[in-house]
Design a protein around this motif. Structure first.
Motif, short mmCIF file in Angstrom:
data_model
loop_
_atom_site.label_atom_id
_atom_site.label_comp_id
_atom_site.label_asym_id
_atom_site.label_seq_id
_atom_site.Cartn_x
_atom_site.Cartn_y
_atom_site.Cartn_z
N SER A 541 -4.92 4.67 -9.91
CA SER A 541 -3.66 4.11 -11.22
C SER A 541 -2.68 5.12 -11.81
O SER A 541 -2.81 6.14 -11.98
CB SER A 541 -4.59 3.04 -11.88
OG SER A 541 -5.83 2.32 -11.33
N ARG A 546 1.83 4.76 -5.74
CA ARG A 546 0.75 3.38 -4.87
C ARG A 546 -0.92 2.69 -5.21
O ARG A 546 -0.50 1.49 -5.36
CB ARG A 546 0.29 5.21 -3.68
CG ARG A 546 0.70 5.54 -3.04
CD ARG A 546 0.29 5.95 -1.74
NE ARG A 546 -0.18 5.63 -1.00
CZ ARG A 546 -1.10 5.49 -1.05
NH1 ARG A 546 -2.06 6.71 -1.83
NH2 ARG A 546 -2.12 5.01 -0.28
N CYS A 547 -0.51 3.52 -6.45
CA CYS A 547 -1.87 2.72 -7.60
C CYS A 547 -3.13 2.75 -7.09
O CYS A 547 -3.53 1.51 -6.50
CB CYS A 547 -1.26 2.12 -8.57
SG CYS A 547 0.68 2.17 -9.12
N ALA A 548 -3.38 3.49 -6.47
CA ALA A 548 -4.59 3.22 -5.05
C ALA A 548 -5.67 3.21 -5.99
O ALA A 548 -6.05 4.08 -7.13
CB ALA A 548 -4.64 4.67 -4.42
N LYS A 585 -9.87 -1.60 -0.87
CA LYS A 585 -8.91 -0.19 -0.99
C LYS A 585 -8.01 -1.18 -1.64
O LYS A 585 -7.72 -1.41 -1.08
CB LYS A 585 -8.87 0.39 -0.46
CG LYS A 585 -7.63 2.19 -0.46
CD LYS A 585 -7.04 2.47 0.22
CE LYS A 585 -6.07 4.12 0.06
NZ LYS A 585 -6.07 4.62 0.86
N TYR A 587 -3.75 -0.63 -2.71
CA TYR A 587 -2.92 -0.48 -3.81
C TYR A 587 -1.30 -0.93 -3.26
O TYR A 587 -1.70 -2.15 -2.70
CB TYR A 587 -3.13 1.25 -2.78
CG TYR A 587 -2.67 0.96 -0.73
CD1 TYR A 587 -1.62 1.42 -0.25
CD2 TYR A 587 -3.45 0.49 0.05
CE1 TYR A 587 -1.63 1.67 0.86
CE2 TYR A 587 -3.48 0.40 1.00
CZ TYR A 587 -2.40 0.94 2.00
OH TYR A 587 -2.06 0.53 3.14
#
Length: 958
Positions: A541, A546-548, A585, A587
């Motif tokens: 994050s 993208r904050c995956a 996941k 994102y």
């Protein structure tokens, strides 16, 4: 595209660039160290960015590039005294985000406008004028009460015009003044200002505009944090800045009416805003005497009548100065206030006030970063410095709250207030003066809006529901030395930390089936699919991007599937059943990326169905939850600003579900490790066969095939799950069928994948003679295809190929070279194979790479990608330095003498990879040089490594 950072983002690892910034210590990664001293110095380690920093940083700062020296931080008691030396750290990403933020005049409106409209704020302003919280002058003369409605209407008009044109009418010179008792002349009193104004506005609306409150009650309360203690706010992300925010908004549940008798020392007394209002503005209660004495009055919600919602203001710049409808409403309200002809307050308002008034203690076990709803920063005069600090605090908040869709930050000086909002696409800011009509309206909307906002209105993603958890306050370890930090007892008079910190973590992720896109098979008749998250596996994050985030998750089953599983595993008919484990996941994908635009995932899925792709683990389900412009920013209101000088990149929220597998970090034998590497090489070749390149080969994107459970005989596990009512319910976690790959492992995650460029320029170096000396020369690329790429590139920096770092396009060769770097860096990262705990959370490792490796892998002090590429090329392209560093610094499993046969195999495997990927050239004088072997085929490299494995498999390899 994924922002490439100077650190490896490793699964199961604390990222190196988040090494804690404690007591001014320099980190091992590439950072911008910004130090606002009383001399107003800014110090940047990246000399190339000084010119850029001068353009974006606050006025009055002097930019320097000398590394900062540690300055001891003494305790200071005055909460308004700004320390002589505070260091705020801006890494490359945050620096660039601040450089691409934009001004949004209507930010308060499109964040909190649904809670507090401009007409409502104007009516509240009139009430606050009567109570002495505000005063207003016109051309230097105080206005009488009959003139107040017109002044409030003018303020509403200014706020409305500013939200559309960022300008205010100049025809009338109203000057507004907040009461001195609010501490508006000191930035450190910002939390009191917001609390008092918010609660005073709630009092006013509770009497005059009950319908507009929509039965809202305060759920948020601001509190000041001690700046005497120089420790970070507890449970902050690894590497978080060492200073807490000046003030934070916490859930109202953090404040209690009485203390737990078993932990009395874990509470601090905090008077409510009602007490402050009583002390500072006793006249405020005169119009509301019935409201405050109604705590024992029994009422129903239907026992009151609220005024109708005022009509919206017209906001056309050429409208008349005063809105007739609103002005009429204000004049009517003024008469009601004068004659005290106000309705009895409803029960939901009186109950909220009673609860707020009795909440006198702050439970310090709730004061930690995961509980922060909004961080705030107060400065005496410098809004620019407050902005930098606030953005840093928001970045840390985002990293510990993976359920956020966006985050907010508050800024305050004695003259101005500001609001920041950051989400996947960028950062918006809005700053306004407090002594203007627009500023008064916006201050009321901001204060009351924050106080009444729901979790979702403060950024909580609606797909996530949370559960309570707790953790002991273990002091963080120094990321470089792995030693415990010294106790700060000599620096603070604050009480010791609580025995445990209590906060939230993700419990369920609930997804609408209508947004499910892959596969195209039929779905259940139910509208939603729900996943129970067992733990957070990986969190990348960040404030923007993208904050995956990846969870180990289990899918809830129902209907015939549930009945079948219940019969097989003898599960009670009333027990909830979840099946897994899956990797969930979440994102935000760049909608301009090739993987998104050309739907590369579907291309790969089709190739897998045709039997072409075998060594790539693909998702089983994909949800597309909406573009950020629609689900977060609502660009109908907040249109894209013009002439920014940069593009605002829109993103789409995506959830992918795939089989949860072990990663390379959990290999059990050398044979399994190299089997996975061979699978990666084959996966690269298979992707090449369908015209794709992976572009993100790294530790975390390599999976192992075998699902070796720590408890292989237990096909069903019982767990206690909170389904939202605070009560634990026994549920069953059932194992899904194993998903096997054709070899020991391979690749997954095609988020960064792209089609192979039609023309990839050769990067072949050559030797030239200059001044009697041989020199390695790299041809300069020309033309459209040869343009150097920007420094925002895909992949993880330590694993990027040398040609790519130097500016060439991505290529199949780049994926192969990245695989070599994975093998090489593994020898400094993974010691003896980790104990098998699958599918439970693996151990976290902080790899301590030697300095010679850090220089090109973590980018220590490196200003550009090109310099990293040059360092890596020098390290691997000349002689055997890379082997010498490994021999001296490699971990025991790879270089120890206890198993000579195994050590020989590791060396042989590494040398085979190097010879397959580089061409050796021996110059007349000097060390041997190695050039990229551009035309090498992935299956050739895989075959070469398989031969080595075959030779050594009976010599202790397994």
């Amino acid at each position: 595209m994924l922002l490439a950072r100077w650190r490896p983002v490793l699964p199961y690892f604390y990222p190196i660039s988040r090494a804690p910034a404690f007591y001014g210590r320099l980190k091992t990664s590439h950072h911008f160290l910004i130090t606002p001293f009383t001399k107003r110095e800014i110090r940047l380690r990246n000399v190339n960015c000084i010119e850029q920093a001068n353009e974006i940083l606050p006025d009055g700062f002097v930019v320097r590039n000398q590394p900062p020296k540690y300055v001891p931080l003494d305790e200071f008691d005055d909460p308004c005294l700004e320390p002589e030396s505070e260091t705020v750290e801006l890494d490359e990403s945050l620096f660039n985000w601040l450089n691409t933020r934009w001004h949004s005049a209507d930010l308060v409106g499109h964040v909190l406008g649904d809670i507090v409209s401009i007409p409502l704020a104007a009516r509240i302003t009139l009430s606050l004028l009567r109570c002495g919280v505000l005063t207003v002058d016109l051309n230097g003369e105080k206005l009488n009460r009959d003139q107040w409605p017109r002044a409030c209407n003018h303020g509403a008009l200014c706020a409305s015009l500013a939200s559309k044109t960022d300008s205010t009418p100049q025809s009338t010179d109203y000057v507004w003044t907040w009461a001195e008792e609010l501490g508006t002349g000191k930035g450190c009193h910002a939390e009191n200002f917001f609390n008092i104004i918010g609660m005073a506005a709630y009092l006013a609306a509770g009497m005059t505009d009950q319908a507009q409150l929509s039965k809202r009650t305060p759920t948020v309360r601001l509190t000041r944090l001690s700046r005497r203690c120089r420790l970070p706010l507890p449970l902050q992300p690894p590497g978080g800045q060492g200073f807490p925010p000046d003030f934070v908004a916490l859930p109202l549940s953090a404040f209690v009416s009485d203390r737990d008798q078993t932990r009395l020392n874990e509470y601090q007394e905090r008077p409510s805003a009602l007490g402050l209002i009583e002390a500072y503005f006793p006249s405020l209660f005169e119009p509301y005497s019935r409201l405050l004495s109604a705590a024992v009055v029994t009422l129903t919600d239907s026992d009151h009548s609220g005024s109708d919602a005022a009509q919206s203001l017209s906001t056309k710049p050429n409208d008349a100065e005063y809105d007739p409808q609103l002005l009429s409403n204000l004049e009517e309200l003024s008469t009601q206030l004068e004659m005290n002809q106000l309705p009895i307050p409803p029960l939901w308002v009186t109950s909220a006030l009673k609860k707020h008034r009795e909440s006198r203690f702050l439970d310090m076990s709730r004061v930690c970063y995961p509980n922060v709803l909004v961080p705030g920063e107060g400065k005496q005069t410098d809004m620019g410095a407050a902005l930098i600090w606030c953005a840093r605090h928001m970045d840390q908040q985002r990293c510990v709250q993976p359920w956020l869709r966006f985050c907010l930050g508050l800024m305050a000086t004695k003259d101005e207030l500001g609001l920041l909002r950051a989400d996947a696409t960028g950062i918006e800011e809005c700053v306004f003066r407090k002594d203007t009509g627009r500023g008064v309206i916006e201050a009321i909307r901001l204060s009351l809006g924050i106080m009444l906002a729901t979790d979702q209105e403060l950024g909580h993603h609606p797909a996530f529901s949370l559960r309570d958890t707790e953790a002991p306050p273990v002091p963080e370890l120094d990321a470089t030395t792995s030693k415990q930090r010294p106790a700060p007892s000599s620096l603070t008079r604050d009480p010791p930390p609580p025995a445990k910190y209590r906060f939230k973590e993700v419990n369920f992720v609930t997804l609408e089936n209508s947004k499910r896109h892959l596969p195209e098979s039929s779905v259940t008749s139910e509208n939603h699919t729900r996943y129970y998250t067992k733990y957070l596996l990986e969190d990348q994050s960040s404030l923007v991007g993208r904050c995956a985030r990846i969870w180990c998750a289990y899918r809830e089953v129902s209907g015939s599937e549930r009945e079948s599983l219940a019969n097989v595993h003898k599960i009670d008919s009333d027990m909830p059943i979840f099946i897994g484990p899956y990797a969930l996941k979440f994102y935000c994908a760049d909608i301009q990326s090739e993987a998104y635009r050309k739907d590369i995932l579907k291309v790969a899925q089709k190739a897998q169905d045709e039997g072409i792709i075998k060594h790539v683990l693909l998702p089983t389900d994909v949800w597309y939850l909406g573009k950020n412009s629609d689900v977060v920013r609502n660009l109908v209101v907040a249109t894209k600003p013009e002439n920014l000088g940069f593009d605002i990149v829109d993103r789409e929220e995506i959830v992918k579900i795939s089989a949860f597998k072990r990663t390379l970090a959990q290999f059990e034998t050398g044979c399994e490790f190299y089997g996975a590497i061979i699978g990666v090489l084959k996966a690269i070749g298979e992707l090449q066969d369908v015209g794709l390149i992976h572009r993100d080969v790294s530790f975390g994107n390599i999976v192992l095939s075998d699902e070796k459970y720590a408890n292989p005989d237990e096909q069903c596990e019982g767990v206690n799950i909170d389904f939202g009512d605070g009560k634990a319910v026994r549920a069953a976690l059932v194992r899904r069928q194993s998903v096997l790959m054709p070899s020991s492992g391979g690749l997954h995650d095609l988020d960064m994948a792209a089609f192979i460029p039609e023309s990839v320029p050769h990067t072949q170096e050559k030797w030239v003679s200059q001044g009697g000396r041989d020199k390695l020369q790299v041809p300069k690329e020309s033309g459209e295809e040869g343009k150097k790429q920007p420094d925002f590139r895909t992949g993880m920096t330590p694993f990027m190929s040398i040609p790519f770092l130097l500016g060439s396009q991505s290529s199949v060769y780049g994926d192969l070279q990245s695989t070599f770097f994975v093998v090489y860096l593994s020898m400094f990262t993974y010691d003896y194979p980790a104990p098998n705990c699958y599918p439970d959370a693996p151990r976290k490792i902080s790899p301590l790479w030697p300095t010679a490796v850090q220089q090109w892998a973590a980018g220590d002090n490196a200003p550009t990608m090109e310099e990293l590429g040059e360092r890596k090329r020098e390290f691997f392209g000349f002689g055997t330095k890379w082997l010498s560093v490994l021999a001296l610094n490699g971990l025991e499993f790879w270089t120890g003498a206890s198993e000579p046969g195994l050590v020989k195999f590791h060396r042989a495997a590494l040398m085979e990879l190097q010879q397959a990927l580089w061409i050796k050239f021996q110059p007349p004088v000097g060390e041997a040089a190695f050039f990229p072997r551009d035309g090498v085929k992935p299956h050739e490299v895989a075959a070469a490594l398989e031969k080595v494995v075959e030779i050594y498999k009976d010599r202790g390899l397994s």
